[in-house]
Write a protein that holds these residues in place. Structure first.
Motif, PDB file in Angstrom:
ATOM      1  N   SER A  24       0.852  -1.189   0.000  1.00  0.00           N
ATOM      2  CA  SER A  24       0.000   0.000   0.000  1.00  0.00           C
ATOM      3  C   SER A  24       0.884   1.234   0.000  1.00  0.00           C
ATOM      4  CB  SER A  24      -0.895   0.018   1.237  1.00  0.00           C
ATOM      5  OG  SER A  24      -1.739  -1.097   1.263  1.00  0.00           O
ATOM      6  N   TYR A  25       0.533   2.219  -0.796  1.00  0.00           N
ATOM      7  CA  TYR A  25       1.397   3.392  -0.868  1.00  0.00           C
ATOM      8  C   TYR A  25       0.595   4.683  -0.749  1.00  0.00           C
ATOM      9  CZ  TYR A  25      -0.138   3.617  -5.754  1.00  0.00           C
ATOM     10  OH  TYR A  25      -0.891   3.697  -6.898  1.00  0.00           O
ATOM     11  N   THR A  26       1.237   5.662  -0.160  1.00  0.00           N
ATOM     12  CA  THR A  26       0.696   7.014  -0.087  1.00  0.00           C
ATOM     13  C   THR A  26       1.815   7.949  -0.511  1.00  0.00           C
ATOM     14  OG1 THR A  26      -0.655   6.379   1.819  1.00  0.00           O
ATOM     15  CG2 THR A  26      -0.434   8.732   1.358  1.00  0.00           C
ATOM     16  N   VAL A  27       1.831   8.305  -1.771  1.00  0.00           N
ATOM     17  CA  VAL A  27       2.832   9.228  -2.293  1.00  0.00           C
ATOM     18  C   VAL A  27       2.120  10.232  -3.178  1.00  0.00           C
ATOM     19  CG1 VAL A  27       4.682   7.520  -2.218  1.00  0.00           C
ATOM     20  CG2 VAL A  27       3.401   7.849  -4.317  1.00  0.00           C
ATOM     21  N   SER A  28       2.680  11.405  -3.233  1.00  0.00           N
ATOM     22  CA  SER A  28       2.076  12.445  -4.060  1.00  0.00           C
ATOM     23  C   SER A  28       2.552  12.293  -5.496  1.00  0.00           C
ATOM     24  CB  SER A  28       2.450  13.823  -3.514  1.00  0.00           C
ATOM     25  OG  SER A  28       3.852  13.922  -3.356  1.00  0.00           O
ATOM     26  N   GLY A  29       1.593  12.059  -6.388  1.00  0.00           N
ATOM     27  CA  GLY A  29       1.935  11.978  -7.800  1.00  0.00           C
ATOM     28  C   GLY A  29       2.867  10.841  -8.153  1.00  0.00           C
ATOM     29  N   LEU A  30       2.424   9.617  -7.951  1.00  0.00           N
ATOM     30  CA  LEU A  30       3.278   8.454  -8.177  1.00  0.00           C
ATOM     31  C   LEU A  30       3.878   8.466  -9.579  1.00  0.00           C
ATOM     32  CD1 LEU A  30       4.126   5.631  -6.902  1.00  0.00           C
ATOM     33  CD2 LEU A  30       2.322   4.693  -8.359  1.00  0.00           C
ATOM     34  N   ARG A  31       5.189   8.325  -9.640  1.00  0.00           N
ATOM     35  CA  ARG A  31       5.860   8.227 -10.948  1.00  0.00           C
ATOM     36  C   ARG A  31       6.170   6.786 -11.294  1.00  0.00           C
ATOM     37  NH1 ARG A  31      11.004  11.847 -11.322  1.00  0.00           N
ATOM     38  NH2 ARG A  31      10.810  11.345 -13.528  1.00  0.00           N
ATOM     39  N   GLY A  32       6.325   5.937 -10.276  1.00  0.00           N
ATOM     40  CA  GLY A  32       6.646   4.546 -10.545  1.00  0.00           C
ATOM     41  C   GLY A  32       6.567   3.731  -9.271  1.00  0.00           C
ATOM     42  N   LEU A  33       6.156   2.481  -9.393  1.00  0.00           N
ATOM     43  CA  LEU A  33       6.088   1.554  -8.271  1.00  0.00           C
ATOM     44  C   LEU A  33       7.003   0.386  -8.630  1.00  0.00           C
ATOM     45  CD1 LEU A  33       4.838  -1.116  -6.817  1.00  0.00           C
ATOM     46  CD2 LEU A  33       4.566   1.031  -5.548  1.00  0.00           C
ATOM     47  N   PHE A  34       7.944   0.072  -7.735  1.00  0.00           N
ATOM     48  CA  PHE A  34       8.989  -0.894  -8.036  1.00  0.00           C
ATOM     49  C   PHE A  34       8.904  -2.089  -7.098  1.00  0.00           C
ATOM     50  CE2 PHE A  34      11.499   1.863 -10.819  1.00  0.00           C
ATOM     51  CZ  PHE A  34      10.966   3.092 -10.494  1.00  0.00           C
ATOM     52  N   TRP A  35       9.193  -3.249  -7.648  1.00  0.00           N
ATOM     53  CA  TRP A  35       9.334  -4.460  -6.849  1.00  0.00           C
ATOM     54  C   TRP A  35      10.768  -4.987  -7.000  1.00  0.00           C
ATOM     55  CZ3 TRP A  35       6.140  -6.496  -3.295  1.00  0.00           C
ATOM     56  CH2 TRP A  35       4.788  -6.113  -3.317  1.00  0.00           C
ATOM     57  N   TYR A  36      11.332  -5.362  -5.834  1.00  0.00           N
ATOM     58  CA  TYR A  36      12.669  -5.940  -5.786  1.00  0.00           C
ATOM     59  C   TYR A  36      12.615  -7.249  -5.008  1.00  0.00           C
ATOM     60  CZ  TYR A  36      14.889  -1.526  -7.256  1.00  0.00           C
ATOM     61  OH  TYR A  36      15.300  -0.412  -7.950  1.00  0.00           O
ATOM     62  N   ARG A  37      13.556  -8.102  -5.322  1.00  0.00           N
ATOM     63  CA  ARG A  37      13.765  -9.336  -4.558  1.00  0.00           C
ATOM     64  C   ARG A  37      15.121  -9.214  -3.857  1.00  0.00           C
ATOM     65  NH1 ARG A  37      13.541 -15.565  -5.955  1.00  0.00           N
ATOM     66  NH2 ARG A  37      15.262 -16.267  -4.619  1.00  0.00           N
ATOM     67  N   GLN A  38      15.174  -9.616  -2.579  1.00  0.00           N
ATOM     68  CA  GLN A  38      16.445  -9.586  -1.861  1.00  0.00           C
ATOM     69  C   GLN A  38      16.698 -10.918  -1.188  1.00  0.00           C
ATOM     70  OE1 GLN A  38      16.918  -6.599   1.258  1.00  0.00           O
ATOM     71  NE2 GLN A  38      19.131  -6.593   0.977  1.00  0.00           N
ATOM     72  N   ASP A  39      17.794 -11.561  -1.564  1.00  0.00           N
ATOM     73  CA  ASP A  39      18.226 -12.798  -0.930  1.00  0.00           C
ATOM     74  C   ASP A  39      19.130 -12.462   0.250  1.00  0.00           C
ATOM     75  OD1 ASP A  39      18.250 -13.884  -4.200  1.00  0.00           O
ATOM     76  OD2 ASP A  39      17.060 -14.872  -2.660  1.00  0.00           O
ATOM     77  N   PRO A  40      19.200 -13.347   1.249  1.00  0.00           N
ATOM     78  CA  PRO A  40      20.012 -13.068   2.444  1.00  0.00           C
ATOM     79  C   PRO A  40      21.456 -12.750   2.077  1.00  0.00           C
ATOM     80  CG  PRO A  40      18.612 -14.965   2.824  1.00  0.00           C
ATOM     81  CD  PRO A  40      18.469 -14.630   1.368  1.00  0.00           C
ATOM     82  N   GLY A  41      21.971 -11.659   2.645  1.00  0.00           N
ATOM     83  CA  GLY A  41      23.365 -11.295   2.422  1.00  0.00           C
ATOM     84  C   GLY A  41      23.655 -10.662   1.085  1.00  0.00           C
ATOM     85  N   LYS A  42      22.610 -10.316   0.325  1.00  0.00           N
ATOM     86  CA  LYS A  42      22.805  -9.735  -1.013  1.00  0.00           C
ATOM     87  C   LYS A  42      22.039  -8.430  -1.154  1.00  0.00           C
ATOM     88  CE  LYS A  42      23.852 -14.021  -3.379  1.00  0.00           C
ATOM     89  NZ  LYS A  42      23.664 -14.818  -4.600  1.00  0.00           N
ATOM     90  N   GLY A  43      22.350  -7.694  -2.208  1.00  0.00           N
ATOM     91  CA  GLY A  43      21.640  -6.472  -2.484  1.00  0.00           C
ATOM     92  C   GLY A  43      20.320  -6.746  -3.181  1.00  0.00           C
ATOM     93  N   PRO A  44      19.384  -5.803  -3.117  1.00  0.00           N
ATOM     94  CA  PRO A  44      18.102  -5.967  -3.809  1.00  0.00           C
ATOM     95  C   PRO A  44      18.300  -6.132  -5.310  1.00  0.00           C
ATOM     96  CG  PRO A  44      17.973  -4.192  -2.208  1.00  0.00           C
ATOM     97  CD  PRO A  44      19.411  -4.573  -2.303  1.00  0.00           C
ATOM     98  N   GLU A  45      17.483  -7.012  -5.890  1.00  0.00           N
ATOM     99  CA  GLU A  45      17.535  -7.289  -7.325  1.00  0.00           C
ATOM    100  C   GLU A  45      16.222  -6.831  -7.938  1.00  0.00           C
ATOM    101  OE1 GLU A  45      18.012 -11.412  -8.188  1.00  0.00           O
ATOM    102  OE2 GLU A  45      17.523 -11.190 -10.297  1.00  0.00           O
ATOM    103  N   PHE A  46      16.294  -6.002  -8.962  1.00  0.00           N
ATOM    104  CA  PHE A  46      15.105  -5.426  -9.589  1.00  0.00           C
ATOM    105  C   PHE A  46      14.239  -6.499 -10.242  1.00  0.00           C
ATOM    106  CE2 PHE A  46      12.436  -2.573 -11.778  1.00  0.00           C
ATOM    107  CZ  PHE A  46      12.343  -2.978 -13.086  1.00  0.00           C
TER     108      PHE A  46
END
Lengths: 111, 115
Positions: A24-46
């Motif tokens: 759920s999001y509350t932002v003014s004028g949404l430009r984009g909604l992003f989903w990432y996956r993050q595995d333990p010990g790693k950076g988020p993956e788009f």
């Protein structure tokens, strides 16, 4: 203030048991909604970007959808390798270079 | 392409010590970001840069400084480390094109412990 709330915090599924994660999001004028996956010990993956209500995107067992207030990440027939933390992030209106992240949903898929 | 790389991967500091975290990207991205990730808090933006020679404050900038002398590098400095700065630090970069908001690409992270 811009806010992104993800639910549930954690989700355990049996292999093959489909379900959805909510953002759920509350932002003014949404430009984009992003989903990432993050595995333990790693950076988020788009995974996906959604720009307007009604938009859907798919990748293997994942499908992301967007409404004016929420986004869903649907997982169909999940496998153990889908276990990860899934992060949602929103970009507010023009002039902002930042993303507001949710705290994530930790998904565990049990064989 | 190596994408976004971060050095070091792990570091232990004593309170009051200083250090610099290095982020490098080989994608010719304009924008770069530093985040910290703490349990239960999610990703929080520390500082960011919209181009070479520019920097700006994010949500939690206190106790950190940054520099972007070269387009491909973004440095995060801790002048006097405190235990509250124990965290995992992520760098990210983004290509801005055509007015669309593009995704950020993340590095593998640096795990910092301050004793």
């Amino acid at each position: 203030e811009d806010q992104v709330t993800q639910s549930p915090e954690a989700l355990r599924l049996q292999e093959g048991e489909s379900s959805s994660l909510n953002c759920s999001y509350t932002v003014s004028g949404l430009r984009g909604l992003f989903w990432y996956r993050q595995d333990p010990g790693k950076g988020p993956e788009f995974l996906f970007t959604l720009y307007s209500a009604g938009e859907e995107k798919e990748k293997e067992r994942l499908k992301a959808t967007l409404t004016k207030k929420e986004s869903f990440l649907h997982i169909t027939a999940p496998k153990p390798e889908d276990s990860a933390t899934y992060l949602c992030a929103a970009s507010p209106g023009a002039g902002s270079y930042q993303l507001t992240f949710g705290k994530g949903t930790k998904l565990s898929v049990i064989p | 392409n190596a994408g976004v790389t971060q050095t070091p991967k792990f570091r232990v500091l004593k309170t009051g010590q200083s250090m610099t975290l290095l982020c490098a990207q080989d994608m010719n991205h304009e924008y770069m970001y530093w985040y910290r990730q703490d349990p239960g808090m999610g990703l929080r933006l520390i500082h960011y840069s919209v181009g070479e020679g520019t920097t700006a404050k994010g949500e939690v900038p206190d106790g950190y400084n940054v520099s972007r002398l070269k387009k491909q590098n973004f440095l995060l400095g801790l002048e006097s480390a405190a235990p509250s700065q124990t965290s995992v630090y992520f760098c990210a970069s983004k290509l801005e094109r055509g007015g669309s908001y593009n995704e950020q690409f993340f590095g593998p992270g640096t795990r910092l412990t301050v004793l």
